[in-house]
Design a protein around this motif. Sequence first.
Motif, PDB file in Angstrom:
ATOM      1  N   ASN A  34      61.495 -58.304 -19.609  1.00 57.01           N
ATOM      2  CA  ASN A  34      61.627 -57.472 -20.133  1.00 57.01           C
ATOM      3  C   ASN A  34      61.882 -58.464 -21.127  1.00 57.01           C
ATOM      4  O   ASN A  34      63.160 -59.179 -21.072  1.00 57.01           O
ATOM      5  CB  ASN A  34      62.305 -56.425 -20.256  1.00 57.01           C
ATOM      6  N   VAL A  35      61.534 -58.840 -22.183  1.00 54.84           N
ATOM      7  CA  VAL A  35      61.717 -59.458 -23.501  1.00 54.84           C
ATOM      8  C   VAL A  35      61.234 -58.656 -24.735  1.00 54.84           C
ATOM      9  O   VAL A  35      60.627 -58.377 -25.012  1.00 54.84           O
ATOM     10  CB  VAL A  35      60.775 -60.718 -23.071  1.00 54.84           C
ATOM     11  N   GLU A  36      62.125 -59.215 -25.475  1.00 54.37           N
ATOM     12  CA  GLU A  36      62.271 -58.678 -27.153  1.00 54.37           C
ATOM     13  C   GLU A  36      62.848 -59.821 -27.915  1.00 54.37           C
ATOM     14  O   GLU A  36      63.000 -60.548 -27.686  1.00 54.37           O
ATOM     15  CB  GLU A  36      63.830 -57.217 -27.357  1.00 54.37           C
ATOM     16  N   ILE A  37      61.343 -60.151 -29.043  1.00 47.79           N
ATOM     17  CA  ILE A  37      61.341 -60.860 -29.677  1.00 47.79           C
ATOM     18  C   ILE A  37      61.326 -60.368 -31.149  1.00 47.79           C
ATOM     19  O   ILE A  37      60.803 -58.919 -31.722  1.00 47.79           O
ATOM     20  CB  ILE A  37      59.749 -61.189 -29.826  1.00 47.79           C
ATOM     21  N   THR A 105      58.279 -51.380 -31.592  1.00 49.22           N
ATOM     22  CA  THR A 105      59.348 -51.354 -30.637  1.00 49.22           C
ATOM     23  C   THR A 105      59.163 -50.674 -28.679  1.00 49.22           C
ATOM     24  O   THR A 105      60.158 -50.624 -27.803  1.00 49.22           O
ATOM     25  CB  THR A 105      60.420 -50.151 -30.707  1.00 49.22           C
ATOM     26  N   SER A 106      58.386 -49.885 -29.027  1.00 47.82           N
ATOM     27  CA  SER A 106      57.760 -49.031 -27.166  1.00 47.82           C
ATOM     28  C   SER A 106      57.162 -50.587 -26.681  1.00 47.82           C
ATOM     29  O   SER A 106      57.774 -50.707 -25.131  1.00 47.82           O
ATOM     30  CB  SER A 106      57.094 -48.417 -27.145  1.00 47.82           C
ATOM     31  N   GLY A 107      57.054 -51.848 -27.144  1.00 46.07           N
ATOM     32  CA  GLY A 107      56.591 -52.235 -26.626  1.00 46.07           C
ATOM     33  C   GLY A 107      54.601 -53.070 -25.621  1.00 46.07           C
ATOM     34  O   GLY A 107      54.386 -51.488 -26.076  1.00 46.07           O
ATOM     35  N   LYS A 145      56.338 -57.239 -20.030  1.00 48.07           N
ATOM     36  CA  LYS A 145      57.425 -56.554 -21.402  1.00 48.07           C
ATOM     37  C   LYS A 145      57.623 -56.628 -22.035  1.00 48.07           C
ATOM     38  O   LYS A 145      58.930 -57.011 -22.525  1.00 48.07           O
ATOM     39  CB  LYS A 145      57.588 -54.551 -20.884  1.00 48.07           C
ATOM     40  N   ALA A 146      56.906 -57.208 -23.396  1.00 46.06           N
ATOM     41  CA  ALA A 146      57.540 -57.556 -24.693  1.00 46.06           C
ATOM     42  C   ALA A 146      57.886 -56.566 -26.166  1.00 46.06           C
ATOM     43  O   ALA A 146      56.497 -55.361 -25.771  1.00 46.06           O
ATOM     44  CB  ALA A 146      56.613 -59.114 -25.067  1.00 46.06           C
ATOM     45  N   SER A 147      58.215 -56.104 -26.749  1.00 46.26           N
ATOM     46  CA  SER A 147      58.844 -55.394 -27.379  1.00 46.26           C
ATOM     47  C   SER A 147      59.216 -55.944 -28.929  1.00 46.26           C
ATOM     48  O   SER A 147      59.757 -57.417 -28.769  1.00 46.26           O
ATOM     49  CB  SER A 147      58.975 -54.504 -27.502  1.00 46.26           C
ATOM     50  N   GLU A 148      58.732 -55.557 -29.926  1.00 47.32           N
ATOM     51  CA  GLU A 148      59.341 -56.150 -31.244  1.00 47.32           C
ATOM     52  C   GLU A 148      61.114 -55.835 -30.710  1.00 47.32           C
ATOM     53  O   GLU A 148      61.751 -54.923 -31.432  1.00 47.32           O
ATOM     54  CB  GLU A 148      59.611 -55.702 -32.222  1.00 47.32           C
TER      55      GLU A 148
END
Length: 187
Positions: A34-37, A105-107, A145-148
């Motif tokens: 998982n990554v938030e960018i 934001t859900s990715g 899984k990348a999300s804002e």
Amino acid sequence: MALSLFLAIFVSCEEDNSKDSPLTNFVGLQAFANVEIAAGTSSTVEGKVYASNTSTSDRTFTLIVDETTTTIDAENYTVPTTVTIPAGSREGSFQVAITAIDLGTSGKEIHIGLAIQADTNMAVVSDIGALNVLDGAASTQFVIKASELCTLNKVLIEISTDSYGSETTWELYDQDLNIVANGMSIR
């Protein structure tokens, strides 16, 4: 007591054929990241490939993006074409670059599989295309899984259901009655 010990020692005289098993020489991928960018910026995610055995020489494998299940636009990520496990090691790594454009934001996800050449004498653990499959031996795909990155308050929604949770759905609206999150089939 002595008789039962004697029988236990000599009952197992069969030849060990474990080296003939396809599970003794396989390669698979790390399962999930998982990554938030932050919106409009880029980030790099490290993926891992694992082999069941070491080798005296480097081993190079082809990485394949499964475009049927990947939901991030292709122009917003970069996946290398190969990954190498160095000689004497059972692990290799590769870098996936992702730009946060329209992730929400859900990715969204990138699904990466693995292929090898037939002359390497290894079995591939993968779902993609017509590759060799070893169910349950290792991860079939590396899913990122990348999300804002959410800079606002995060919300945890917890729903307690009866035995029919799979029939439950939910929606979360903002002040303008736009759906900002939803879910189905709660287990």
